[in-house]
Write an enzyme that holds these catalytic residues in place. Structure first.
Site, PDB file in Angstrom:
ATOM      1  N   GLU A 138      -6.854  -7.448  -0.995  1.00 21.16           N
ATOM      2  CA  GLU A 138      -7.082  -7.854   0.470  1.00 21.16           C
ATOM      3  C   GLU A 138      -8.289  -7.076   0.633  1.00 21.16           C
ATOM      4  O   GLU A 138      -9.632  -6.515  -0.130  1.00 21.16           O
ATOM      5  CB  GLU A 138      -6.329  -6.871   1.235  1.00 21.16           C
ATOM      6  CG  GLU A 138      -4.981  -7.023   2.177  1.00 21.16           C
ATOM      7  CD  GLU A 138      -4.138  -5.824   2.367  1.00 21.16           C
ATOM      8  OE1 GLU A 138      -5.168  -5.044   3.266  1.00 21.16           O
ATOM      9  OE2 GLU A 138      -3.247  -5.268   2.558  1.00 21.16           O
ATOM     10  N   GLU A 153       1.402  -1.228   0.022  1.00 20.25           N
ATOM     11  CA  GLU A 153      -0.071  -0.024   0.330  1.00 20.25           C
ATOM     12  C   GLU A 153       0.880   0.996   0.110  1.00 20.25           C
ATOM     13  O   GLU A 153       0.818   2.287   0.948  1.00 20.25           O
ATOM     14  CB  GLU A 153      -0.874  -0.117   1.095  1.00 20.25           C
ATOM     15  CG  GLU A 153      -1.905  -0.798   1.118  1.00 20.25           C
ATOM     16  CD  GLU A 153      -2.934  -1.431   2.277  1.00 20.25           C
ATOM     17  OE1 GLU A 153      -3.084  -0.040   3.265  1.00 20.25           O
ATOM     18  OE2 GLU A 153      -4.067  -1.659   2.073  1.00 20.25           O
TER      19      GLU A 153
END
Lengths: 614, 614, 614
Positions: A249, A88
């Site tokens: 995710e 991320e």
């Protein structure tokens, strides 16, 4: 290695992440310049995640070493199916090294010509002229924040610096892996504001992202939350249109960092998973397998809870979802072949937000793009979300919402598109500035777009949230008033048919929606922000005119289609709590293997996947 | 120079600004101490505007050089009619040089006597005693912010440091100009909080200011916006009462830095310009002539838009306004001769806001002053906005709202004023502290003011916004209840007539409005914050009693009067959208040249200027 | 000394404070490290109060010197009845010295074993492992803020560092006083969040605190404000249950640092004083005797106002209150013998607030504890507020709200308590983590508490403020629906009776309130946040069942009881504005000396104190 072996022997493959997303404390203590410097010029201390400097040579060196070791050790492991670089990406660094790289970037961007930069950034205003690239600082909070071009390039540079860093890791893996064919990805975050993901997408083999919708919240319906998630999927998928993406995710239960962390209601996780597949994903992953006993995400939803058993509601829902996905396995690899597109660009977003005009809280560029996308979905039309760099000719209809920043040649490309028979809809706040945030002269939308559309936007009225206006639309059998909020441009119509006129205020009866025929196509202009539902018939008309099939989708049903080599897969999701009847459906129900023909009832939050041979 | 020549040859004069408002980047890089230090003690980086240190010797030296060059080059240009120093002074600097100057300032203010300072600042409290002026820091955010006197003097010093800096530029221009008679100004910003403009006004030859009302907003009517702008004009004009001021900057269209930047409706710019003239201005200037293609104000309203043509709505409105102003040219030089005044002082404002009591969000000193001013306007009475240093004897009525800080001798001057026949109205929260924020003892309002008024304010009740009370006023034929909000003082009446009493709470029936005759005049006290409209009859009575003519102005009409050497000029502005009939008007209509006598209708946003020979 | 002499000769004793609460400017200039470092690592400048570093050796040295001088000079003064150390401890320091002490503290806490710390803080997550205690920093704002255990220990350390500092002053006084028997205190601030007062309470001889309720505010009734103040008194008193406390500071009039500073209505100060006595105080003190002419608290309510006279309303109220208190003098020394207790712990509060789940704005731990306490008061039952370290066996009923952090052995102690016949009520969000914020495994509430209660909380649903649910309670004649807000746990019931079930949502009809008999007692579990008024009958049942007398207190009456050596003292406060009839009261009215038997009317804000021989 032992873990990967064990997993592999139990039929489970591994996507292996490099560990650069979280730096150990000893590294920060030993080499402080691996840590970022904030927008005030102060270096961070060790902590959290994601705060390493993308430019740090020391960090790159250390990451190369560990990536090499990983690649050498497990690079040809039979269970390894994908590499996942870092985690991320996000944030910025204002250190001296980043500053130096920023200056290099600017030299390249402006042909090592400071006069060109001064012109494009219009630095004569407020005596901001630079005499040398070495004089330019990043936009520190307590420094120069008033030059639109500088702010914009800093964001563009940051994206490119992430991309540059990403290459370091990718190269290390490729170079040292015995199996160089294993694809590499990194995990994105949907409409994350800080990075133009398209720049990074070019470096990776597949798109992967982390999706955490706030289900059952207090400001939108379940259907809206689902549609917003679908749009995010479209934004992500749009970066590699011809191959499926991964949901890297997701949380089967609650998340633990929202203002309110509500439980996902029964069945929601499964429907969400099916939706993601319907949107073009080929995998559903979880963060996290088991809740971490301590630290920052100890209550973040996981497959296995702190109780540690397999009899929890969540565990059972995940298990059922897995069984369902297995039934969909033949969908793998199928793609989409959309005929409509919506332009959405990160640097346009930044440019609009940086513009010193309009309403401070009503710009909402990304959600306006989403609203058009969702409106098309109501007609069974899933649009691609594209950038102006994408090929336009594969589409029949292109919607161009708020394209404030009109880059070189784009007006011409849009004109060609229409000339060849395409339909476009351009809205208010389009074509104001060039790619450096310099205003077009001679009338908006600039760079020739006003000629295509046949209108000039002379003024823009920014409304307060308590204000409104209306547009009376009266053509082709439509005769209605559409509500206007936030923005209303006042047009000069040079060469276009007027389809709608304002109903109020000093610009009452002037043009608000226009259409100009050009070549074989049509160019529409929508001068004001309208209630998206008010635009339904208008947008349906655009679809019909441009030759795109409008499907009769019942309200409350979300429809998607994927196209495989030998069959199509249609997805119907009931995003309400009520039973809805689908009529005229046809095909093999993948969940049951039975053929359906005619009508079928879908219960609340149920779904249907239909296969039809090509 | 070429530009000034060209302008001059086309009949356009120049007001020339010195360039010190925006520093070049090379200067900041070479001499970092020209940049300011913020309230945390951190030096700014290059950027924006207005962030140079007012104390920097280096900056002053560089500015002197460029001002000298300007003065030598164009100081006797026939087109040059005024100098304009720098731009919109604002902000503070906490650098070591400013700190040293602050200490010098304090030495002078407290007679080089640290004991005097300690007494006035009451530093014994919380062990804050200073043993030397060199121990005193500015009120850094992370330092000493708890001494009222220190905070106040820092603001006073900042105003004086601006004044000191202003002198540097003025001196440079005067010394090096061949034509030393050219007047010098700088541009103010109305009720800007950070500077006591009266300190700077003494240095310049004419008042000039930048007026950007937020027309058509969501929290007040158009009439209220206009009235607020008129009050700002009065504040500005009040600093040089006997000569007209300049409107240095205004935007004919939208501005680009407000939360919502709405278009000015047709005719509004013209009415705004006429209003400004009516308030005592002799010029209407624009920022900006043409919109800047890039940088921070690229969308700020201008005479010429990015389209570059002279056929826009805005251009045409500016042109028409110019023609209108030409018809008013004989008004130039005329002034006002007001009989009422309202005291409004910056250091009182700061002192109230710094006081650790009352309501955090309900002090609103400046808007309370405005409300009284506007109320007088409804009776056709334009008041001067004055400071306690001004001459009082030219007025018949003085309103003293919330004069928390009562400086030395002011109570005596007010007493003399009443004794000679003047009328005053003093309100709640008056006379609590002296000029150093030290409380008066023996009863508020202190320093003898309680004797003039015949009352003592024993306690003040701070109401929550959801609370209210009332005052039953019953005298001279008035019999009504006025709503009370925010503040209600509980009075001891020693020697005054009670005109109104509270209607609620434990202080029900105690005195709330009183009057005491003193000498030939009257001293009124209003102990609570009242609905300003509820006070109408009361205030009308004050006007009548003090011998000021009350005009019968229809609701929705704003009335102003200017007095020239040979004629008076009366302005009637219809600040509604409806037609309003004016009756009993008499004079030459300056727009048409025709004489009017009797009635006339004014359309929405229209105006009338009537001339009558003296 | 002269002042103490004068006071003493006029019958007034002195509680003497040490001056360390406010540092002089010379000290800060000479020894900058006596000043604190903020959470960004930046050292403060001189200013305000309370910002000295608790660890500074230099500051301790200087404080020891002045304390010694005070002790030597007046330590045996006959008027000296108590020492008061410093003032209102509060805030944190992040300097290098505090950091070093923090590391020492952690070494001790984790047995000098970094692996133990890593395990308890779960630092493997996000690669946060420490290899040495010297690597651990405090949670700087721009550093590590994502480890629950670290954040918690920093707060615990800060409390212990205050305690350590407190010892320095206490030791200096004790060592150098000729009269070492004089008790020592310091002033607390009720539910101040930053310090676990129980750590400090062990060091002092008596509890003293400063109480400033916001009377007559816009968000609660007068009765609620009073009850909240009573709860604060209970929290303070609970730290030394067997001796009375002191009200060290109160304001007879307004305070001057609230958002709105409303006057105390007539009689309120007196009733507040009586209430404080009723809650177990033996003294009512004021800050301040006379308003300070300047500086930060110049308008803070005082006995003597700026007017300087003894005829003000406030002065007269204080005088009357003094006379009233004299009539209560025999109450001095009496205590309480409460049978119910509520567990409230600072580190649990911090742990809940630090947990990354639940609702960001709806945790409200302290006010939930207060709500239970107030509910008991409606039945005439005053509860002790205790920690889990306190002895439990003296109580019949223990309420355990939101005991998120369940420390070692506490589950066992609670089980023993029930086994011996006690009743407990445990609520939602209990037993999630251990004392280091590490989650319990195997089901919440952990560590065996789930066995006592017979339930496991499988999931927790965090509701938005606009959501609600209900619990249908149906047992022992109660048949009603109680409103649920904010939190609802979903239970597995292993071995308990279900008393209430949810009425809505997917967990409708599942257990929400349960009871399990264990040994001679009962263990209740309340799985959701309920309207506290909805719980009335349920809580009344708990009282009855556990053998605590439920009194019939009329609504609007606050009841307290103190127990002396020879008599009991009952206090009835009418916390409404209306007359309320008390029935069945019996005893000597201490205000009049008359015996009352039967009924009596209490007017609005009146009170009654009844004495009965034991």
């Amino acid at each position: 290695m032992q873990i990967m072996d064990d997993l592999y022997q139990n039929g489970i493959s591994t996507i292996l992440a490099t560990p650069s997303g979280a730096r150990p404390v000893w590294l920060d203590n030993k080499y402080p310049d691996v840590m970022r410097v904030d927008a005030n010029g102060v270096r961070n201390r060790h902590g959290g995640r994601h705060n390493h400097c993308m430019s740090s040579e020391k960090y790159r060196e250390k990451v190369r070493i560990i990536d090499r070791k990983l690649a050498e050790t497990v690079g040809d492991h039979p269970g390894l199916i994908m590499w996942h670089v870092s985690n991320e990406f996000g944030g910025e660094c204002f250190c001296d090294k980043c500053k130096a790289k920023f200056r290099e970037y600017l030299r390249e961007r402006f042909h090592n010509n400071i006069d060109e930069l001064n012109h494009e950034w219009w630095t004569t205003f407020w005596s901001a002229r630079y005499s040398d690239f070495e004089e330019i600082d990043p936009p520190y909070n307590n420094g120069q924040t008033a030059i639109m071009g500088l702010n914009l390039e800093w964001k563009r540079f940051t994206s490119r610096n992430y991309s540059d860093y990403l290459s370091v890791e990718i190269d290390a893996i490729r170079e040292h892996s015995k199996n160089a064919s294993i694809p590499i990805t990194t995990n994105f975050m949907g409409r994350y504001y800080g990075i133009d993901y398209r720049v990074l997408a070019k470096k990776i083999d597949a798109i992967a992202w982390d999706s955490y919708p706030a289900f059952h919240n207090d400001h939108e319906t379940y259907r809206d939350t689902m549609m917003s998630a679908a749009f995010d999927n479209a934004v992500m998928r749009g970066m590699k249109k011809d191959r499926p993406f991964l949901l890297m995710e997701s949380a089967p239960g609650l998340v633990n960092w929202m203002p309110f962390n509500k439980l996902k209601r029964p069945g929601v996780h499964e429907q969400f998973a099916i939706q993601t597949i319907a949107c073009g994903a080929d995998s559903i992953q979880y963060f996290q397998m088991r809740k971490s006993r301590g630290a920052a995400e100890q209550f973040h939803g996981a497959v296995i809870d702190h109780i540690g058993t397999n009899d929890t509601r969540i565990f059972k829902e995940v298990k059922k979802t897995g069984e369902t996905l297995r039934k969909l396995s033949e969908v793998e690899g199928s793609i989409k072949n959309n005929e409509a597109a919506i332009i959405f660009e990160w640097d346009n977003w930044w440019a609009i937000d940086g513009a010193g005009a309009f309403g401070g809280s009503t710009k909402k560029y990304d959600s306006i793009c989403r609203d058009y996308w969702v409106k098309l979905m109501e007609f069974g039309v899933e649009a691609d979300v594209i950038s102006t760099e994408d090929e336009l000719d594969r589409y029949k209809l292109i919607i161009v919402p708020m394209l404030f920043m009109l880059k070189d040649d784009i007006a011409k490309e849009l004109t060609d598109f229409v000339e060849k028979g395409g339909t476009i809809l351009v809205t208010y706040i389009s074509g104001y500035v060039n790619e450096n945030c310099l205003c077009y002269q001679g009338g908006f939308p600039g760079d020739g777009l006003k000629k295509l559309l046949g209108v000039i936007s002379e003024e823009i009225d920014t409304l307060y949230p308590s204000d409104n206006n209306g547009i009376h639309v009266n053509y082709k059998g439509i005769d209605k008033i559409i509500e206007v909020r936030d923005y209303a441009e006042i047009l000069r119509v040079d060469d276009a048919q007027i389809l709608g006129r304002y109903t109020e205020d000093f610009y009452k009866d002037t043009a608000a929606i226009t259409c100009r025929c050009h070549g074989n196509g049509k160019a529409y202009y929508q001068a004001a922000r309208c209630s998206i539902d008010g635009l339904s018939e208008f947008i349906k008309g655009l679809l019909t005119e441009s030759g795109i099939e409008v499907k009769d989708i019942p309200a409350g049903i979300e429809y998607h289609k994927r196209i495989g080599k030998e069959a199509t897969y249609e997805f119907y999701l009931n995003v309400t709590s009520d039973i809805i009847e689908l009529t005229n459906v046809e095909g093999i129900n993948l969940m049951t293997g039975n053929r359906i023909s005619g009508s079928i009832n879908l219960g609340g939050r149920e779904y249907l996947v239909l296969k039809n041979k090509l």
